[in-house]
Scaffold this active site. Structure first.
Site, mmCIF file in Angstrom:
data_model
loop_
_atom_site.group_PDB
_atom_site.id
_atom_site.type_symbol
_atom_site.label_atom_id
_atom_site.label_comp_id
_atom_site.label_asym_id
_atom_site.label_seq_id
_atom_site.Cartn_x
_atom_site.Cartn_y
_atom_site.Cartn_z
ATOM 1 N N GLU B 48 32.962 0.818 5.699
ATOM 2 C CA GLU B 48 32.163 -0.171 5.015
ATOM 3 C C GLU B 48 31.374 -0.975 6.027
ATOM 4 O O GLU B 48 31.831 -1.534 6.991
ATOM 5 C CB GLU B 48 32.759 -1.078 4.017
ATOM 6 C CG GLU B 48 31.996 -1.791 3.291
ATOM 7 C CD GLU B 48 33.000 -2.789 2.262
ATOM 8 O OE1 GLU B 48 34.344 -2.459 2.278
ATOM 9 O OE2 GLU B 48 32.251 -3.431 1.285
ATOM 10 N N LYS B 130 26.922 -1.118 -3.257
ATOM 11 C CA LYS B 130 28.323 -1.423 -4.116
ATOM 12 C C LYS B 130 28.206 -2.283 -5.477
ATOM 13 O O LYS B 130 27.501 -3.164 -5.488
ATOM 14 C CB LYS B 130 29.080 -2.514 -2.883
ATOM 15 C CG LYS B 130 30.315 -2.690 -3.098
ATOM 16 C CD LYS B 130 30.902 -3.652 -1.968
ATOM 17 C CE LYS B 130 32.353 -3.909 -2.259
ATOM 18 N NZ LYS B 130 33.017 -4.457 -1.018
ATOM 19 N N CYS B 166 34.553 0.635 -1.300
ATOM 20 C CA CYS B 166 35.785 -0.172 -1.603
ATOM 21 C C CYS B 166 35.941 -0.706 -2.885
ATOM 22 O O CYS B 166 36.672 0.070 -3.600
ATOM 23 C CB CYS B 166 35.517 -1.307 -0.724
ATOM 24 S SG CYS B 166 37.215 -1.938 0.133
#
Lengths: 553, 553
Positions: B48, B130, B166
């Site tokens: 990330e 994200k 994530c």
């Protein structure tokens, strides 16, 4: 209860709350309501998150605290009634419980609310949840709260009031926007708004903007007091859409100002009803902000005495003045710790200043302490830091032996550039001048002298020096402070990058030097917190960055 | 380019990035891609926020940084092509620019994205933003980013891949939930997931859960390395919905593991393709976590040497072991500073330990330094703190004179209860054991001894003491550490209140004592940051609270 033949009377209860002390804050509310009632108030308005204190940060994730905060609202309603205050309409802020489930096990979003409660006759009459949750600068509310999305109006005494909480009036639209066309007579906002220079003017601007849109005045009730790294300045007021100030409370002190809806304002000195207190100059505001922050830092951490290491320079002298105003001069001990590098002028300046201030004064020469460490064979910077650390150790020893908060005397220019010794002059939990650049320190000192301060012309005029080696001057290693502070302001306050600063005409070599110092000093600053986290606001959330390059180009 | 007659080969590029060092991170990506290409990889996946480093916090509000981060993605795509790596499909993370306007003037919500870029043949082939933005514990992403809301799949080599970042796989629904029924062959997630004990098991659980729902394996590529207060453990892996581990990279070290989609796993020691490296025991993981955090803290702040004040006790000995593993024993200097209160046993233990460890050793008795301050007439706690501060001053002086990072040796039990001297044993920027309770320190030391550690039985068995007055023992003022740590665990890690702790059977007097110490010590801890902010995670965002009452009841 109807109010016959007279306007509705509001009490703006500008109190200093204490984060976490729910019982103590409730007591303050009851006490203030007694005063309000004795002055024939109908409605009492308190600052944001009155019962919990503000800001509560991750306390919102502690269930035992949440339940206590939630229960307290009903208990307070009962207590007000039991005290014969049930007929008042009391606007207080506290935590509004969201889902318990979300708080248990894996928490990944906030469900509680930043809530306004209207208490009356032992009951919760109505509630409103803050809509706009500030999450920038010193605020982190999206982390802590869920937004409310319902506009709320209440009708009392034949009038209609809209309500808001702080950020709600700083933004376009939202629940306050929804009040447009509702024909409200007043917008009541409870706030936890920290001070920065010139902020009152910005707040007045909001009143004009909202007042114009909603066709009614704004009542702005603000928290007052220091809480850790923040200072709330109070300065609660009522202003209409044309910018007419209808009432104004003090800044930097608890206050209660009454305001009769629809009545004309009176002047300061003519009582507490519809009064408009006179605000200080910007210099006075900055000075008062420092004193209040320091005083409350001491109060809320159990200190009522202060210890200042006096160098003979202007920073420690100004801090001593502030400490004397915060704790009383009889509760301030100035300790002068000369070394062989200390000039005679500093010695004279320090002694004369302490005498003029009227505080306790101790002189502890450090030559013998320095000599004791000869066996370490320290040189250059290491030796200079030793001097500074010996002084820090003496101050902390004095504090441990006699009590008292050691005052850190770092200004913002020093902190930004890392011009301090770790665990040396950086000891002390709180610097009242850590958000004031050096060039501004002189102006604030000059202001204080107009109000009985005793910072001598010698202190105001001599070249700044750490006096860690003979003949040392700050300008040997730093740009002159006017230049330095201008670059720091652009880099920190205006968040400019290198290219923008060069385009603005700053000298390339100096810009590179200053950026290099600030970036490199981030590591030191993190180890030596000396007060307001906002002191280097632009860097507040910065992580460590490569110190060998200037990447903000 | 089609892949004929062989599976698609992925390279999991588990690299240690550096917040703010965009150029350096890009170089690392190019280097890793060269290795991947040399090993016939088709697709390379990085952690990330690869180019910016992670977490970047308020750097996201610095325009000069944002533009540089944004430009870097295209420049990297070109650089890869220029290096003959254009045929690779490279998954990297960086900042996705949102609206400029929102970043100028009054910023009150984030508009940038935490973005995954797929680079190929010098172009950006696709991007994904994200969706779930963690904003709890050490994370503050709602402050920094706007959420993406579009699921993304890519078809390469006749296979279909879903992507995630994530937190997206830690929650129900969202963009990953939208992939259900899409018939993807693999879910690729890039992560910046910090270590805590047992976390690998939790991550495997996510793979099973998502794998079951989506009918495909999960590829989990994690960042590795210390960044300020966080340590990312790497441990990248591929696992299918039945819990079969298909590939596993190392923890606590950079690694590159190749995985052929659809091929069977091989064992550790059999090369880098489809390999499953063996993970260490939990004790080993905790130890390695400390070493990596310390090493990267040094590396990223410009230190390649360490200084440890050796007391003869177990904490400083364990820290010295960790420092030796982080920097090499030849780069560690242990300084033993006996006072008249130091026992002979401590003296022997310290000397023997340093000899066994093979680090540099200095003995600097502090009696003469203590005597030099006789004129201050310090007593009791003030005198004891003087001893501690003299030692802190010697360590810092040594660092200033010779270079090297002073290691703080505070364990979590001491930090929680405030059992340390401000600017004394609290000097040093980073404690590798600050997140380890004292009772666990013994276990980690015993573990280290099984791997060549040299912490003696005497150190492991003697009663803990600060040795600041003759005969002193920690248990004179604190509950025994087993009891203390159990209460601290309930209060801090489990976030329990007083009533819950009493209900759990803890002794009332001890609970009250410990709560009192922890709350009161918050003030000291704030002044003496010694490493991971997460060390007292439950208190991370706590404000100062009334130290005279226990309000968590």
């Amino acid at each position: 209860m109807a109010v016959e033949n007279r306007p509705v009377r509001f009490a703006m209860a500008q109190i200093d709350t204490f984060v976490g002390d729910i019982a103590g804050n409730c007591e303050k509310v009851v006490k203030a309501c007694k005063k309000a009632k004795a002055n024939d108030a109908d409605i009492v308005v308190f600052p944001e998150m009155t019962l919990t204190g503000y800001p509560i940060d991750d306390l919102v994730f502690k269930n035992s605290f949440r339940y206590q905060a939630s229960d307290a609202t009903r208990q307070l309603a009962s207590a007000l009634k039991d005290n014969g205050l049930g007929d008042l309409y009391v606007f207080v802020g506290s935590l509004g419980l969201g889902s318990l489930e979300a708080q248990e096990g894996k928490i990944w979003y906030a469900t509680d609310h930043n809530r306004l409660f209207i208490l009356h006759e032992g009951e919760i009459l109505d509630t409103y949840d803050k809509h706009f949750l500030p999450t920038y600068g010193v605020f982190d509310e999206l982390r802590l709260f869920a937004p409310g999305d319902k506009a709320v109006t209440v009708e009392l005494f034949g009038k209609k009031f809209g309500v808001a909480i702080c950020e709600d009036i700083w933004r376009e639209g939202g629940t306050v926007g929804d009040l447009r066309g509702d024909g409200i007579d007043l917008l009541v906002s409870m706030n936890g708004s920290p001070y920065n220079e010139g902020k009152m003017k910005t707040r007045y601007g909001l009143a004009v903007e909202k007042g114009t849109k909603l066709g009614c005045p704004l009542m702005y009730v603000n928290q007052v007091g220091g809480q850790d790294d923040l200072v709330f300045d109070g300065g609660s007021f009522v202003m209409d859409g044309e910018g007419n100030l209808l009432a104004q409370a003090r800044q930097f002190a608890e206050d209660m100002v009454f305001w009769d809806l629809g009545a004309a304002p009176s002047k300061d000195g003519e009582g507490d009803v519809n009064v408009c207190r006179t605000l200080g100059s910007l210099d006075e505001q900055v000075y008062s902000n420092s004193v209040l922050g320091l005083k409350d830092y001491g109060l809320k951490n159990g200190f009522d005495k202060a210890i200042v290491g006096l160098s003979g320079g202007i920073d420690s002298a100004l801090c001593a003045e502030m400490a004397a105003d915060a704790f009383g001069k009889e509760n301030v001990t100035c300790i002068f710790m000369p070394s062989p590098c200390t000039s005679e002028r500093s010695e004279e300046d320090a002694r004369e200043f302490a005498k003029a201030l009227g505080c306790k004064f101790e002189e502890i020469p450090i030559s013998s302490f320095i000599s004791a460490f000869d066996s370490l064979g320290l040189k250059d910077g290491a030796e200079e830091n030793l001097h500074s650390r010996i002084r820090g150790m003496i101050l902390m020893s004095y504090s441990n032996q006699h009590g008292g908060l050691v005052i850190n005397c770092a200004n913002k220019s020093e902190l930004a550039t890392g011009y301090f010794t770790m665990y040396g002059d950086s000891v002390g939990a709180y610097s009242p001048i850590c958000d004031i650049y050096k060039s501004r320190v002189y102006k604030i000192a000059a202001y204080k002298n107009t109000k009985g301060g005793c910072i001598s012309q010698s202190m105001l005029s001599k070249a700044p020096s750490a006096e860690l080696h003979p003949g040392q001057k700050d300008c040997d290693v730093l740009p002159d402070y006017e230049t330095l502070d201008a670059i720091l302001y652009a880099y920190i306050e205006e968040n400019k990058g290198r290219a923008e600063m060069l385009a603005a005409g700053f000298d390339r070599a100096k810009v590179d030097q200053v950026i290099g110092l600030v970036d490199k000093a981030e590591w030191k600053r993190r180890q030596c917190p000396v007060g307001p986290k906002v002191s280097l606001r632009a860097l507040k959330h910065d992580r460590q960055i490569p110190i060998t390059q200037h990447f903000f180009e």
